[in-house]
Design a protein around this motif. Structure first.
Motif, PDB file in Angstrom:
ATOM      1  N   ILE A 151       0.842  -1.192   0.000  1.00 59.56           N
ATOM      2  CA  ILE A 151       0.000   0.000   0.000  1.00 59.56           C
ATOM      3  C   ILE A 151       0.875   1.239   0.000  1.00 59.56           C
ATOM      4  O   ILE A 151       0.694   2.178  -0.773  1.00 59.56           O
ATOM      5  CB  ILE A 151      -0.900   0.009   1.249  1.00 59.56           C
ATOM      6  CG1 ILE A 151      -1.863  -1.165   1.207  1.00 59.56           C
ATOM      7  CG2 ILE A 151      -1.665   1.324   1.361  1.00 59.56           C
ATOM      8  CD1 ILE A 151      -2.699  -1.294   2.461  1.00 59.56           C
TER       9      ILE A 151
ATOM     10  N   VAL B 121       0.928   4.168  -2.799  1.00 62.92           N
ATOM     11  CA  VAL B 121       0.463   5.517  -2.499  1.00 62.92           C
ATOM     12  C   VAL B 121       1.543   6.539  -2.838  1.00 62.92           C
ATOM     13  O   VAL B 121       1.274   7.600  -3.396  1.00 62.92           O
ATOM     14  CB  VAL B 121       0.049   5.640  -1.009  1.00 62.92           C
ATOM     15  CG1 VAL B 121      -0.159   7.088  -0.630  1.00 62.92           C
ATOM     16  CG2 VAL B 121      -1.213   4.837  -0.756  1.00 62.92           C
TER      17      VAL B 121
ATOM     18  N   THR C  37      -0.881  -4.939  -2.091  1.00 63.16           N
ATOM     19  CA  THR C  37      -2.218  -4.512  -2.536  1.00 63.16           C
ATOM     20  C   THR C  37      -3.014  -5.637  -3.211  1.00 63.16           C
ATOM     21  O   THR C  37      -4.228  -5.577  -3.281  1.00 63.16           O
ATOM     22  CB  THR C  37      -2.123  -3.326  -3.520  1.00 63.16           C
ATOM     23  OG1 THR C  37      -1.164  -3.627  -4.515  1.00 63.16           O
ATOM     24  CG2 THR C  37      -1.731  -2.067  -2.807  1.00 63.16           C
TER      25      THR C  37
ATOM     26  N   VAL D   3      -7.003   2.928  -2.063  1.00 65.77           N
ATOM     27  CA  VAL D   3      -5.553   3.148  -2.142  1.00 65.77           C
ATOM     28  C   VAL D   3      -5.249   4.090  -3.305  1.00 65.77           C
ATOM     29  O   VAL D   3      -4.452   5.019  -3.179  1.00 65.77           O
ATOM     30  CB  VAL D   3      -4.792   1.807  -2.325  1.00 65.77           C
ATOM     31  CG1 VAL D   3      -3.323   2.065  -2.635  1.00 65.77           C
ATOM     32  CG2 VAL D   3      -4.918   0.955  -1.077  1.00 65.77           C
TER      33      VAL D   3
END
Lengths: 498, 341
Positions: free
Chosen positions: A349, A353, A395, A406
């Protein structure tokens, strides 16, 4: 013999979605029956059950009163069913006759193919349909329309009694459509059951005898084409319960200045697109699948080059050469296909990001600072309520809704100065709860003064979230609706307008 | 990482690198018991030299494979550079640093050519690099008339042919490269972008990453490092031979895949690649030491790769099972919650 095909209580559930529920109706031979409904109404799923591609469903399929359950596409072919999809099932390097007789080549001596007979039988078929091609033409060199004719001859040769067409005219020109319709009528006159899936109203009225309407995976009605009108059909296709998902939303009521303007923008996929977007506005792009919504977004984002026309952004002409160009100017895109185009699935994640802001979380512009990076990711997880034990979770292991969050978190972190957010089918394949959260976020972004472009196939979404709706068809704009004019009927009428 | 819990055994099995290290140690112990000469000083130097040679190519190959590409020309590029560096010094009387830089530049140029074919003309990377490999191979024979070029410069020969304590110079250079590139991959922005580019090129592009730049870098880097490997071999042998590093590319690919770098791109570490190189070297060397024919080495390479991939298959299957189980539990909990409401 009178042929008929009957569906009894067909149901099919995909993970998280009820694609078909209790669908029952009957189709008779010697008639062309249209299958209509919005995207996601369940037409394709029904065809896939008929063609044996989906074999775990509830209910019964009966042909002439006998129950059939097809485990594989081959079973369906053996039961004389042909489904002709938009994507043709032809070997383009091989010639017409080889394609038509693919799995049933006439044998000769020593196991060789009897070329003379193959040619003769193909020529007979071609003459029967009166098409201007030779048996030895390579399929790949034929036009799309003629390739479709080859497909039809293939199903005819198999002596199919049930032939289904899935949006056959989408790639065809008017003259080609004439030829296709002549063939389809010929099939009907021979007493075959013809199923015709299409979004084009004028074709429905031109060629079909009956219309079956579906909505949200359910059968709605079967009407005789001669006794109905366009308006009535559209009405039957829409008008579902909206529910209260949209009830508590705090919409942004104060639109700012225009900051994005497209003037006659043309790319390889869309033509003559003009639109404006204000700060804090949610602009909907509506239309049927393939209408050019995604392609319009890609042009704004610099993913497809703009060939002609102007894009004015923050008062200046701006023609993004690459997504990076657009991102640098504060434009963000959450693509439709989360897994293929949005996320890097085998990364955490945190890394997903921080992808577009690596510059800002790196010291000396080169070394990624774990501390700053985690701070951004932690904040995204908190703000968007991403359900995960840690920001280091891969993810791939998240649910669809959380994956979507996300991507939202990626573009809406305070390190990126997003001014224009493009959301392409943001709620596709996510559950109701997550949908409501995404709606809330969209309204929140608008209240912050961000311009949002929302692409969605769910009409209720577009109608309940957007201040303005632009409807596209076949790569160009067919109309624009203000918030107060927006009803499902209006949008759908424009979406089907030629 | 999700492997922070569980017993030591599970932790080792679930972490590819520690599993590989464990395999490496077991290999060393077993073969040392089998033949006392396995870990003798001279054999260790032999192993280091061999590991160093294709280890350098493996560094470039690892980066390239992580970025989603592959290069089949690395061996021939190495041969070309080895021959060129000798020719530049012996026939054209260039000082050795100039010859070295020029030869590496030719290697980089080969990588550039492959990258251009792949990026602009959309050649599949196998075909593009195969073509470059053939060009290099032919070129070597044309310019040398298939004869080796002996080197007379004593200092140049020391670069690849000396030892520092128990380590050979080639091995030291290799380890240094692994450390530098490992650091780059793990800690820098650029390294992260290489992973993204290999993990999902279209998503990376839409996230604003310049994948063209990264692919060019990875190919050019691989070409330059392959050239370096060929040059160091020429230096150690004192001769630029047209056939010197043929096949080293495939060995390097085997080693890095063995070390846990997925051929599909986007995953793996330099540490893993390094351990892969060590295992492959030790294993094939050990087969000779215990008295098997040299041809067995080649076979062993293949068998080792198959074993590694089988282990990897079962590990990822286990992970998927765990994920499915978790998902089921979550679904169950949801329904329970609903019923309680």
């Amino acid at each position: 013999m009178e042929q008929y095909l009957e569906f009894q209580n067909i149901g099919k559930t995909f993970p998280g979605v009820q694609a078909l529920k209790d669908v029952s109706f009957r189709m008779d031979g010697g008639k062309i029956v249209a299958l209509m409904g919005e995207n996601g109404a369940g037409k394709s799923t029904l065809l896939k059950i008929l063609s044996g591609e989906i074999n775990d469903y509830e209910g019964k399929v009966l042909i002439n009163g006998v129950e059939h359950h097809f485990s594989t596409p081959k079973d369906a072919i053996n039961a004389s069913i042909s489904v002709i999809y938009q994507e043709r099932q032809l070997v383009s390097q091989m010639n017409v006759m080889e394609n038509i007789f693919m799995e049933d080549l006439p044998g000769g001596k020593f196991g060789m193919v009897n070329m003379n007979q193959l040619k003769k039988r193909t020529q007979e078929l071609i003459d029967l349909f009166g098409i201007n091609i030779r048996p030895t033409d390579t399929v790949g060199t034929l036009s799309v329309a003629y390739q479709q004719m080859v497909e039809i001859m293939k199903s005819y040769r198999r002596d199919s009694h049930i032939i289904a067409f899935d949006e056959p005219t989408a790639p065809l020109t008017d003259t080609e459509i004439d030829i296709l319709f002549r063939l389809i009528k010929q099939l009907r006159d021979e007493g075959k059951i013809v199923i015709y899936v299409s979004h084009r109203m004028n074709e429905i009225f031109r060629i079909t005898d009956e219309v079956v309407i579906m909505k949200d995976g359910r059968f709605v009605d079967k009407v005789a084409t001669a006794e109905t009108t366009e308006a009535e059909l559209i009405k039957k296709m829409v008008g579902r319960d909206i529910g209260d998902t949209y009830a508590g939303l705090k919409r942004n009521e104060h639109l700012g200045d225009v900051f994005l303007e497209l003037k006659n923008v043309t790319t390889d996929y869309v033509s003559d697109i003009s639109l404006t977007l204000r700060k804090g506005e949610v602009l909907g792009l509506a239309g049927l699948a393939g209408a050019g919504r995604t392609e319009t977004a890609r042009a704004i984002f610099g993913a497809d080059p703009i060939i002609s026309g102007k894009m004015i952004y923050n008062g200046q002409e701006f023609r993004p050469k690459s997504p990076k160009d657009a991102i640098d100017k504060g434009i963000a895109l959450c693509p439709e296909d989360r897994k293929e185009q949005g996320l890097i699935l085998n990364m955490s994640i945190c890394k997903n990001v921080s992808a577009p802001v690596l510059n800002k979380v790196s010291t000396m512009g080169a070394f990624v600072s774990r501390k700053e990076e985690s701070a951004v990711a932690e904040k995204a997880v908190e703000t968007y309520a991403i359900k995960t034990p840690t920001i280091d979770k891969i993810t791939k292991e998240l649910s669809g809704g959380n994956q979507q969050k996300v991507i939202l978190g990626r573009w809406m972190s305070d390190k990126v100065d997003t001014k224009l957010l493009i959301l392409d089918e943001p709620t596709k394949g996510i559950d109701v709860g997550a949908k409501a959260e995404v709606y809330r976020m969209i309204c929140e972004f608008a209240r912050q003064g961000i311009g949002v472009i929302l692409i969605s196939s769910e009409l209720t979404e577009v109608i309940n979230l957007c201040d303005n709706i632009i409807v596209l068809h076949n790569g160009h704009i067919t109309g624009e609706l203000r918030r107060e004019e927006a009803t499902e009927e209006n949008v759908l009428t424009l979406a089907m307008k030629d | 990482m999700d492997n922070s819990r569980g017993s030591l055994w599970k932790r080792i099995v679930n972490n590819q690198v520690s599993l590989l290290v464990a395999i490496f140690i077991v290999l060393l112990v077993v073969f040392q018991i089998w033949n006392r000469n396995f870990l003798s000083g001279s054999n260790i130097i032999t192993m280091m030299n061999s590991a160093g040679l294709y280890g350098i190519i493996a560094v470039g190959m690892a980066i390239l494979i992580i970025s989603g590409q592959v290069d089949l020309s690395a061996g021939y590029v190495g041969c070309l550079a080895g021959v060129l560096v000798s020719m530049f010094m012996e026939w054209y009387k260039m000082p050795w640093p100039v010859a070295l830089v020029l030869a590496i530049a030719v290697g980089a140029l080969c990588g550039l050519a492959s990258a251009a074919l792949v990026i602009y003309l959309k050649f599949p990377n196998f075909i593009a690099t195969l073509a470059v490999a053939n060009v290099c191979n032919g070129l070597v024979y044309v310019i040398t008339n298939a004869a080796s070029v002996p080197i007379s410069n004593k200092f140049f020969m020391k670069i690849g042919g000396s030892t520092l304590g128990p380590f050979s110079s080639v091995f030291i250079i290799t380890v240094a490269l692994f450390v530098i590139y490992g650091f780059m991959l793990k800690f820098t922005k650029f390294g992260r972008q290489i992973y993204m580019c290999g993990g999902n090129p279209s998503a990376a592009r839409l996230a604003g990453i310049n994948s063209v730049k990264i692919t060019f870098f990875a190919f050019i880097n691989c070409g330059a490092l392959s050239a370096l490997a060929g040059i160091l071999l020429a230096s150690r042998m004192g001769v630029g031979s047209p056939m010197s590093v043929v096949g080293a590319d495939l060995t390097a690919i085997t080693a890095v895949v063995l070390g846990g770098i997925a051929f599909t791109g986007g995953t793996g570490t330099m540490l893993g690649a390094f351990v892969g190189v060590c295992i492959l070297t030790a294993f094939s060397n050990a087969l000779i030491v215990i008295g098997l024919d040299a041809d067995f080495q080649i076979m062993a390479t293949g068998i080792l790769l198959i074993i590694a991939l089988i282990i990897d298959y079962y590990r990822s299957r286990g992970r998927e099972r765990r994920m499915k189980k978790e998902a089921k539990e979550i679904a169950l909990r949801k329904t329970i919650n609903k019923e309680q409401k």
